[in-house]
Scaffold this active site. Structure first.
Site, PDB file in Angstrom:
ATOM      1  N   HIS A   5       0.837  -1.206   0.000  1.00  0.00           N
ATOM      2  CA  HIS A   5       0.000   0.000   0.000  1.00  0.00           C
ATOM      3  C   HIS A   5       0.873   1.256   0.000  1.00  0.00           C
ATOM      4  CE1 HIS A   5      -2.857   2.816   2.216  1.00  0.00           C
ATOM      5  NE2 HIS A   5      -3.462   2.528   1.079  1.00  0.00           N
ATOM      6  N   ARG A   6       0.822   1.999  -1.078  1.00  0.00           N
ATOM      7  CA  ARG A   6       1.700   3.172  -1.302  1.00  0.00           C
ATOM      8  C   ARG A   6       3.177   2.740  -1.291  1.00  0.00           C
ATOM      9  NH1 ARG A   6      -1.170   7.370   3.062  1.00  0.00           N
ATOM     10  NH2 ARG A   6      -3.268   6.522   2.825  1.00  0.00           N
ATOM     11  N   GLU A  32       0.231  -0.569  -4.752  1.00  0.00           N
ATOM     12  CA  GLU A  32      -0.848   0.409  -4.891  1.00  0.00           C
ATOM     13  C   GLU A  32      -0.224   1.782  -4.861  1.00  0.00           C
ATOM     14  OE1 GLU A  32      -4.004   3.219  -3.119  1.00  0.00           O
ATOM     15  OE2 GLU A  32      -2.008   2.732  -2.379  1.00  0.00           O
ATOM     16  N   ASP A  34      -1.309   6.275  -5.470  1.00  0.00           N
ATOM     17  CA  ASP A  34      -2.358   7.283  -5.622  1.00  0.00           C
ATOM     18  C   ASP A  34      -1.910   8.260  -6.695  1.00  0.00           C
ATOM     19  OD1 ASP A  34      -3.982   6.491  -3.144  1.00  0.00           O
ATOM     20  OD2 ASP A  34      -1.938   6.761  -2.365  1.00  0.00           O
ATOM     21  N   HIS A  47      -0.474  10.966  -2.405  1.00  0.00           N
ATOM     22  CA  HIS A  47      -1.765  10.643  -1.804  1.00  0.00           C
ATOM     23  C   HIS A  47      -2.639  11.859  -1.527  1.00  0.00           C
ATOM     24  CE1 HIS A  47      -4.624   9.759   1.455  1.00  0.00           C
ATOM     25  NE2 HIS A  47      -4.714   8.567   0.888  1.00  0.00           N
ATOM     26  N   GLU A 106      -4.824   4.199  -8.059  1.00  0.00           N
ATOM     27  CA  GLU A 106      -6.019   4.812  -7.473  1.00  0.00           C
ATOM     28  C   GLU A 106      -6.099   6.267  -7.916  1.00  0.00           C
ATOM     29  OE1 GLU A 106      -6.399   4.854  -3.154  1.00  0.00           O
ATOM     30  OE2 GLU A 106      -8.070   6.247  -3.344  1.00  0.00           O
ATOM     31  N   LYS A 108      -7.115   9.644  -7.276  1.00  0.00           N
ATOM     32  CA  LYS A 108      -7.324  10.130  -5.928  1.00  0.00           C
ATOM     33  C   LYS A 108      -8.218  11.354  -5.805  1.00  0.00           C
ATOM     34  CE  LYS A 108      -6.376   8.992  -2.003  1.00  0.00           C
ATOM     35  NZ  LYS A 108      -7.302   8.018  -1.526  1.00  0.00           N
ATOM     36  N   ASP A 226       0.603  -1.597   4.561  1.00  0.00           N
ATOM     37  CA  ASP A 226       1.747  -0.679   4.679  1.00  0.00           C
ATOM     38  C   ASP A 226       2.993  -1.456   5.078  1.00  0.00           C
ATOM     39  OD1 ASP A 226      -0.075   1.445   4.309  1.00  0.00           O
ATOM     40  OD2 ASP A 226      -0.413   1.622   6.472  1.00  0.00           O
TER      41      ASP A 226
HETATM   42  O1  G3P Z   1      -6.906   1.739  -2.470  1.00  0.00           O
HETATM   43  C1  G3P Z   1      -6.927   1.372  -1.141  1.00  0.00           C
HETATM   44  C2  G3P Z   1      -6.553   2.540  -0.268  1.00  0.00           C
HETATM   45  O2  G3P Z   1      -5.386   3.107  -0.779  1.00  0.00           O
HETATM   46  C3  G3P Z   1      -7.632   3.579  -0.189  1.00  0.00           C
HETATM   47  O3  G3P Z   1      -7.391   4.584   0.756  1.00  0.00           O
HETATM   48  O4  G3P Z   1      -6.623   6.777   1.531  1.00  0.00           O
HETATM   49  O5  G3P Z   1      -5.048   4.872   1.496  1.00  0.00           O
HETATM   50  O6  G3P Z   1      -5.779   5.922  -0.619  1.00  0.00           O
HETATM   51  P1  G3P Z   1      -6.160   5.562   0.787  1.00  0.00           P
HETATM   52 MG    MG Z   2      -4.753   4.728  -2.072  1.00  0.00          MG
END
Ligand code: G3P
Ligand code: MG
Length: 239
Positions: A5-6, A32, A34, A47, A106, A108, A226
């Site tokens: 995640h990120r 993933e 943003d 993000h 994603e 954003k 994460d």
């Molecule tokens: O795509 C899953 C997650 O990334 C969504 O929330 O705020 O971390 O971008 P956020």
């Molecule tokens: Mg995200």
């Protein structure tokens, strides 16, 4: 699937090439990120809709050109040792990944809805990464927009709150392969309904090994973390 995640964002500055490279080195299945548009239409990876939290810049991302954004530091906020890491463009990340993992892009920003769908799909097409990218957004109009400009696009339907059935119905309508619910929404009934409808269940954000185990037992298809090293270890231990 194990999704960073990120990037490996607990230990490295989120959404930087360093965080993505560290995740890839762990052998994750996907990363993933943003994505947003700069003032001059560059696809940048960050993000927040504003610069303050993760860079040394000020104000909205969309108010700055790429020439301005590329000069910012996106590492220092995390730790002095990451000084000098910048905001990457989507093309930089796709070049780095080079087919080694799936990329979840994603979309954003609410500001970008109606404007980002064409350039982002065009870039993925130019890179020949159509099979290796999954587009998602909390903005359902952005997901709809991606589908309308790119029949080939793989889509994920993010959902933040119940009922997830609404997101599942939209996922079916748009031909999305999965729903992407937040962790607290996920139970056995949700997984069963999604699978019955032919949809995958990708869960965010899962950082605790206990949650990873619980969700694996429920049969989810992917988790965002994460802490991708924990996810890699968890999946390896139960194979
Ligand atoms: O795509 C899953 C997650 O990334 C969504 O929330 O705020 O971390 O971008 P956020
Ligand atoms: Mg995200």
């Amino acid at each position: 699937m194990r999704i960073a995640h990120r990037g490996a964002s607990a230990d490295f500055p989120e959404n930087t090439l360093r965080a993505f490279e560290e995740a890839l080195a762990l052998g994750v299945d996907a990363i993933e990120l943003d994505c947003q548009l700069s003032a001059d239409g560059e696809l940048v990876v960050i993000h927040d809709e504003t610069l303050e939290r993760t860079t040394d810049g000020l104000g909205p991302v969309c108010a700055h050109t790429w020439a301005e954004l590329r000069r910012l530091d996106a590492g220092l906020w995390k730790n002095e040792r990451f000084r000098g890491l910048g905001i990457p463009r989507l093309i930089d990340v796709l070049d780095l990944v080079a087919g080694r993992a799936l990329v979840n892009v994603e979309l954003k920003s609410a500001e970008d809805v109606g404007r980002i769908e064409r350039p982002v799909t065009a870039l993925v097409e130019e890179c020949g990464a159509m099979e290796r990218v999954v587009f998602s957004s909390f903005h359902t109009e952005a997901v709809r927009g991606v589908r309308s400009v790119a029949g080939w696009a793989r889509l994920g339907m993010l959902c933040q709150r119940a009922p997830v059935s609404a997101a599942m119905a939209l996922a079916e309508e748009l031909g999305a392969g999965c729903v992407v619910p937040r962790r607290k929404l996920v139970d056995a009934a949700l997984v069963e309904e999604a699978h019955r409808r032919g949809l995958g269940v990708w869960v965010w954000t899962v950082n605790q090994p206990g949650d990873m185990r619980r969700l694996r037992a429920l049969g989810v298809d992917a988790m965002f973390s994460d802490h991708p090293a924990r996810l890699v270890a968890e999946v390896a231990s139960s194979r």
